[in-house]
Design an enzyme around this catalytic site. Structure first.
Site, short mmCIF file in Angstrom:
data_model
loop_
_atom_site.label_atom_id
_atom_site.label_comp_id
_atom_site.label_asym_id
_atom_site.label_seq_id
_atom_site.Cartn_x
_atom_site.Cartn_y
_atom_site.Cartn_z
N THR A 166 3.28 -7.41 9.34
CA THR A 166 2.30 -8.21 8.59
C THR A 166 2.69 -9.70 8.46
O THR A 166 2.02 -10.43 7.74
CB THR A 166 2.11 -7.63 7.17
N TYR A 186 -4.60 1.70 8.10
CA TYR A 186 -5.12 0.48 7.46
C TYR A 186 -5.21 -0.65 8.47
O TYR A 186 -4.29 -0.85 9.27
CB TYR A 186 -4.23 0.08 6.27
N ALA A 217 2.96 -1.82 8.91
CA ALA A 217 2.41 -2.79 9.88
C ALA A 217 3.36 -3.97 9.97
O ALA A 217 4.12 -4.25 9.03
CB ALA A 217 1.03 -3.27 9.44
N TRP A 269 -6.90 -9.45 1.95
CA TRP A 269 -6.28 -10.10 0.80
C TRP A 269 -5.64 -9.09 -0.17
O TRP A 269 -5.97 -9.02 -1.36
CB TRP A 269 -7.30 -10.96 0.05
N THR A 287 -7.53 -4.69 9.24
CA THR A 287 -7.71 -6.01 8.61
C THR A 287 -8.97 -6.74 9.06
O THR A 287 -9.48 -6.49 10.17
CB THR A 287 -6.47 -6.88 8.97
N ASP A 346 11.90 3.53 12.59
CA ASP A 346 11.51 2.19 13.03
C ASP A 346 10.34 2.33 14.02
O ASP A 346 10.52 2.85 15.13
CB ASP A 346 12.71 1.50 13.68
N TYR A 379 -1.37 -11.56 15.31
CA TYR A 379 -1.45 -10.45 14.35
C TYR A 379 -2.81 -9.76 14.45
O TYR A 379 -2.90 -8.53 14.53
CB TYR A 379 -1.22 -10.99 12.93
N VAL A 397 0.85 -1.20 0.00
CA VAL A 397 0.00 0.00 0.00
C VAL A 397 0.88 1.25 0.00
O VAL A 397 0.57 2.25 -0.65
CB VAL A 397 -0.97 -0.01 1.20
N1 LIG Z 1 -1.31 -7.84 2.96
C1 LIG Z 1 -2.55 -8.19 3.23
O1 LIG Z 1 -3.06 -9.18 2.70
C2 LIG Z 1 -3.38 -7.37 4.16
C3 LIG Z 1 -4.68 -7.80 4.46
C4 LIG Z 1 -5.47 -7.02 5.31
C5 LIG Z 1 -4.97 -5.85 5.83
N2 LIG Z 1 -3.69 -5.47 5.56
C6 LIG Z 1 -3.20 -4.24 6.17
O2 LIG Z 1 -2.94 -3.31 5.13
C7 LIG Z 1 -1.82 -2.50 5.48
C8 LIG Z 1 -0.80 -2.52 4.37
O3 LIG Z 1 -0.44 -3.86 4.12
P1 LIG Z 1 0.65 -4.23 3.02
O4 LIG Z 1 0.18 -5.46 2.33
O5 LIG Z 1 1.01 -3.02 2.22
O6 LIG Z 1 1.85 -4.63 3.99
P2 LIG Z 1 3.38 -4.88 3.61
O7 LIG Z 1 3.56 -4.95 2.15
O8 LIG Z 1 3.82 -6.02 4.47
O9 LIG Z 1 4.05 -3.54 4.12
C9 LIG Z 1 4.17 -3.23 5.46
C10 LIG Z 1 5.24 -2.18 5.59
O10 LIG Z 1 5.40 -1.92 6.99
C11 LIG Z 1 6.78 -1.74 7.22
N3 LIG Z 1 7.18 -2.04 8.57
C12 LIG Z 1 7.15 -3.24 9.21
N4 LIG Z 1 7.73 -3.11 10.42
C13 LIG Z 1 8.13 -1.81 10.54
C14 LIG Z 1 8.78 -1.08 11.54
N5 LIG Z 1 9.20 -1.64 12.69
N6 LIG Z 1 9.03 0.22 11.33
C15 LIG Z 1 8.65 0.82 10.18
N7 LIG Z 1 8.04 0.17 9.17
C16 LIG Z 1 7.78 -1.14 9.36
C17 LIG Z 1 7.46 -2.74 6.30
O11 LIG Z 1 8.80 -2.33 6.14
P3 LIG Z 1 9.87 -3.20 5.34
O12 LIG Z 1 9.56 -2.95 3.90
O13 LIG Z 1 11.17 -2.65 5.78
O14 LIG Z 1 9.64 -4.62 5.75
C18 LIG Z 1 6.61 -2.65 5.04
O15 LIG Z 1 7.10 -1.70 4.15
C19 LIG Z 1 -1.34 -3.00 6.83
O16 LIG Z 1 -1.91 -2.25 7.84
C20 LIG Z 1 -1.88 -4.42 6.91
O17 LIG Z 1 -2.08 -4.83 8.25
C21 LIG Z 1 -2.90 -6.19 4.72
#
Ligand SMILES: NC(=O)c1ccc[n+]([C@@H]2O[C@H](COP(=O)([O-])OP(=O)(O)OC[C@H]3O[C@@H](n4cnc5c(N)ncnc54)[C@H](OP(=O)(O)O)[C@@H]3O)[C@@H](O)[C@H]2O)c1
Length: 330
Positions: A74, A112, A72, A181, A114, A48, A141, A24
């Site tokens: 994740t 965001y 997040a 998803w 979930t 961080d 989670y 996202v």
């Molecule tokens: N993916 C799904 O299927 C899904 C489903 C439902 C809801 N969501 C929600 O949607 C949102 C976006 O999801 P997404 O799929 O874009 O997630 P993502 O691709 O896993 O990205 C999460 C980002 O958070 C960063 N992050 C993790 N730990 C951190 C920390 N300690 N300090 C700073 N940054 C940190 C990660 O950094 P790095 O790049 O360095 O790892 C990554 O860039 C989240 O809130 C997630 O809970 C996701």
């Protein structure tokens, strides 16, 4: 998508985006590229979120008027062994963001969340008003993401009647966008299936868990749209129309890839439907990940949003076309 309502907002301070390297987060970078207001994107290296003091330093340094939190923890299965870290990033950091925005005139926090905040208590799509949990039936989670939602709502409930915020035009706001998803620029189910389909001639995929695939590009656009519009604070189930099982999504994705000329080893009939109990993971996934999107549709229509509300099929089809062009094998 139109950002006209956003243009009317007096954004005197920057928009601060956390999670710039996530699915996202990358979509937000594209979406906000042409914005007139300054935007600062932070990734884990710059801030961080497990380090409270680093977050406070960043908030004081950039003094944002709008925060969009796409960061997040994740790693759903890994979270079972790292609950403290998951809670620090998914619950404590959003609380600090909320506390900061709660003190900013016309401040906005977009966060965001979930479907994992629900524990299969319902057979139909969940409404925003449905009870979450029960907490002891959520994976770590899910508990940590629920902690983030509750932290934000607690902070805003406290300031709602505060003496110095009587002018409702200047009241800070929050938007919690629950989605499911997600796929975009990064690792996700669709990319994994297409990769496996290029290497294997048979595959087993879970067929008794149902949800709604959600495009990161669209999620970014909705987040920005809500941040800029005259919508009241709250939780929004942010998913396209329709529903599908993982098995159905795998079949759809490989059929779409084939239609765009991708030669795959795996044919749709070679994907065997299995129950989730035959694919055990450390963290239990919801069987019902469906969320009712009527509230979001209503506010988009009230905002005179003219675009057609998407169905997951159109969005996944476009996504598969894009990654076939980029070469799914790379
Ligand atoms: N993916 C799904 O299927 C899904 C489903 C439902 C809801 N969501 C929600 O949607 C949102 C976006 O999801 P997404 O799929 O874009 O997630 P993502 O691709 O896993 O990205 C999460 C980002 O958070 C960063 N992050 C993790 N730990 C951190 C920390 N300690 N300090 C700073 N940054 C940190 C990660 O950094 P790095 O790049 O360095 O790892 C990554 O860039 C989240 O809130 C997630 O809970 C996701």
């Amino acid at each position: 998508m139109s950002y006209s309502s956003f243009d009317l907002l007096d954004v005197s301070r920057p928009i601060l985006v956390f999670g710039k390297d996530g699915q996202v987060g990358r979509a937000l970078q594209s979406c906000l590229k042409s914005f007139k207001v300054p935007v600062v994107f932070l990734g884990r290296d710059e801030c961080d979120l497990s380090d409270e003091s680093a977050l406070i330093v960043a908030l004081n340094q950039y003094q944002p008027q709008i925060i969009i939190n796409a960061a997040a923890y994740t790693a759903v299965d890994q979270a079972e062994g790292e609950p403290d870290l998951a809670f620090a990033i998914n619950a404590k950091a959003p609380r600090l963001m909320a506390q900061y925005i709660a003190g900013v005139s016309r401040g906005v926090l977009v966060h965001y969340s979930t479907d994992y905040v629900f524990a299969d208590t319902k057979k139909a799509p969940y409404l925003e008003t449905d009870s979450v949990g029960p907490v002891d039936q959520l994976c770590v989670y899910g508990q940590s993401k629920l902690g983030g939602e509750q932290s934000i709502e607690e902070v805003f409930n406290l300031i709602r009647d505060s003496e110095n915020l009587k002018d409702t035009n200047h009241l800070p706001k929050y938007f919690i966008l629950r989605t499911s998803w997600v796929y975009g620029d990064g690792s996700n189910f669709i990319r994994t299936i297409l990769k496996l389909a290029s290497e294997r001639d048979s595959l087993k995929v879970v067929a008794d868990q149902v949800g709604v695939p959600s495009s990161a590009t669209w999620l970014a656009e909705i987040g920005v749209q809500l941040a800029g519009g005259g919508v009241a604070s709250g939780i929004f189930h942010t998913v396209p129309d329709g529903e599908v099982s993982w098995h159905g999504l795998a079949i759809f994705a490989i059929e779409a890839a084939a239609s765009y000329g991708e030669g795959l080893e795996l044919k749709p009939e070679d994907i065997q439907a299995i129950p989730a109990k035959d694919y055990p993971l450390s963290a239990a996934r919801p069987y019902n990940s469906r969320m009712n999107n009527q509230k979001l549709k209503k506010v988009l229509s009230d905002m005179a949003f003219t675009g057609q509300y998407p169905h997951w099929r159109e969005q996944v089809d476009c996504y598969v076309e894009k990654i076939v062009k980029e070469s799914i094998k790379s």
